[in-house]
Write an enzyme that holds these catalytic residues in place. Sequence first.
Site, mmCIF file in Angstrom:
data_model
loop_
_atom_site.group_PDB
_atom_site.id
_atom_site.type_symbol
_atom_site.label_atom_id
_atom_site.label_comp_id
_atom_site.label_asym_id
_atom_site.label_seq_id
_atom_site.Cartn_x
_atom_site.Cartn_y
_atom_site.Cartn_z
ATOM 1 N N ASP A 1 0.842 -1.289 0.030
ATOM 2 C CA ASP A 1 -0.115 -0.050 0.091
ATOM 3 C C ASP A 1 0.766 1.177 0.144
ATOM 4 O O ASP A 1 1.883 1.428 0.401
ATOM 5 C CB ASP A 1 -1.049 -0.034 1.136
ATOM 6 C CG ASP A 1 -0.469 -0.260 2.686
ATOM 7 O OD1 ASP A 1 0.621 -0.979 2.704
ATOM 8 O OD2 ASP A 1 -0.585 0.638 3.554
ATOM 9 N N GLU B 1 -0.677 -1.725 5.080
ATOM 10 C CA GLU B 1 0.254 -1.718 6.424
ATOM 11 C C GLU B 1 0.196 -0.092 6.907
ATOM 12 O O GLU B 1 0.438 0.041 8.231
ATOM 13 C CB GLU B 1 1.762 -1.852 5.562
ATOM 14 C CG GLU B 1 2.897 -2.006 6.978
ATOM 15 C CD GLU B 1 3.183 -0.865 7.647
ATOM 16 O OE1 GLU B 1 3.071 -0.808 8.910
ATOM 17 O OE2 GLU B 1 3.406 0.453 7.142
ATOM 18 N N GLU B 2 0.100 0.751 6.303
ATOM 19 C CA GLU B 2 -0.233 2.149 6.775
ATOM 20 C C GLU B 2 -1.456 2.561 7.588
ATOM 21 O O GLU B 2 -2.356 3.362 7.380
ATOM 22 C CB GLU B 2 -0.013 3.139 5.597
ATOM 23 C CG GLU B 2 1.453 2.855 4.931
ATOM 24 C CD GLU B 2 2.436 3.516 5.586
ATOM 25 O OE1 GLU B 2 2.668 3.917 6.616
ATOM 26 O OE2 GLU B 2 3.543 3.602 5.035
ATOM 27 N N HIS C 1 7.748 9.110 4.181
ATOM 28 C CA HIS C 1 6.700 9.729 4.160
ATOM 29 C C HIS C 1 7.006 11.057 3.717
ATOM 30 O O HIS C 1 5.841 12.052 4.060
ATOM 31 C CB HIS C 1 5.955 9.497 5.620
ATOM 32 C CG HIS C 1 5.568 8.189 6.077
ATOM 33 N ND1 HIS C 1 4.467 7.918 6.980
ATOM 34 C CD2 HIS C 1 5.876 6.995 5.655
ATOM 35 C CE1 HIS C 1 4.365 6.724 6.894
ATOM 36 N NE2 HIS C 1 5.040 6.097 6.232
HETATM 37 ZN ZN LIG Z 1 5.112 4.181 6.188
HETATM 38 ZN ZN LIG Z 2 6.619 1.578 5.369
#
Ligand SMILES: [Zn+2]
Ligand SMILES: [Zn+2]
Length: 386
Positions: free
Chosen positions: A79, A136-137, A358
């Site tokens: 993701d 995952e996020e 990020h």
């Molecule tokens: Zn991340």
């Molecule tokens: Zn990551």
Amino acid sequence: MPVLNRAAELQEEIAEWRRHIHTQPELLFAVEKTAAFVAEKLKSFGVDEIVTGIGKTGVVGLIKGKGPGRTIGMRADMDALPITEQTGKPWASTVPGMMHACGHDGHTAMLLGAAKYLAETRNFSGSVAVIFQPAEEGGGGGNEMVKDGMMERFGIQEVYGMHNMPGIPVGQFAIRQGPIMAATDEFKITIKGHGGHAAMPHLTIDPIVAGSQIVNSLQTIASRNADPLQSVVVSVTKFNAGFAHNIIPTEAVIAGTVRTLMPEMRDLAQKRLTEIAEGVAKAQGAVADVYYDRNYPVTFNHAEETQYAAAAAGEVAGSTNVNAEVAPVMGGEDFSYMLEARPGAFIFIGNGDTAGLHHPEYDFNDEIIPHGISYWVKLAEDRLAG
Ligand SMILES: [Zn+2]
Ligand SMILES: [Zn+2]
């Protein structure tokens, strides 16, 4: 030994896949295109069993070796993030407001590269389960796959994960036994007071003043309650109240995150945060409602498997290029759920001198692809040596 020749040969092809995935980022569980791409590639490699839709949109491929033996799991995440990309790269995101800013495009591509190699060579006994997880996020996709019975269904006995890390040079790895990433909890404190005219504060119970004192007092969890040799982060990231300069509002809302590495610290932080919020509000005549949500657990590396992972990384990079005692990171990882279900280890692979994770200018470094593939292959061949 350096990276495998075959992994170096595969680099260009895998980088193309990585860039393709990068152009079409998808969020959380809505990774249909990426999952379909993964399943199609696994099929083209002749992977023995491919199952889609595990943990909603996860994909698992099972590659059988030349004889019977154990099964190990190797996991990547698929993701992206809700960030507007600013890399200016030719393969930049084509989806407004979304980008692969955590390198999950690279993780997926590297694990596909390893699957291709392992399906070609099958120089091991037992099976390798390549795991591609959604969400995952923040969505707990790893947990969903575990809850869906993935470990039992494929007979997975050990599980390994890898994440790129900007700031660690290309060709280097970092790992540690025990906690390597933090438990990530969220809290929201709603302070209920009594609103009124800003010029007549004595007739009100001001939730902003109570809230300010709560924010200050929460700082004492780390400075006064925690053992100085233990880690805890309490960050207030939201404080919302009021709408006019002459009105004391009725309510204020404070929210934030708590990060810890040990269960005792997690319990302590939750207990103290609740006591402080409720007690300080009460002292002001207000009432605090505390919502505390335990999110991802600590990513805990098991002792033996950490050694196997460090040894495989050492074979690829040379042991001097593997930091086996890296400091933990206070970010979280939902691979932690897989490590609660099975023994295993999570390793960092150097992404070189790139923008941070990020960040809108971050891009996965394609130079690290042969290192990542070689690590996966060495780990599989070592753990499943016939
Ligand atoms: Zn991340
Ligand atoms: Zn990551």
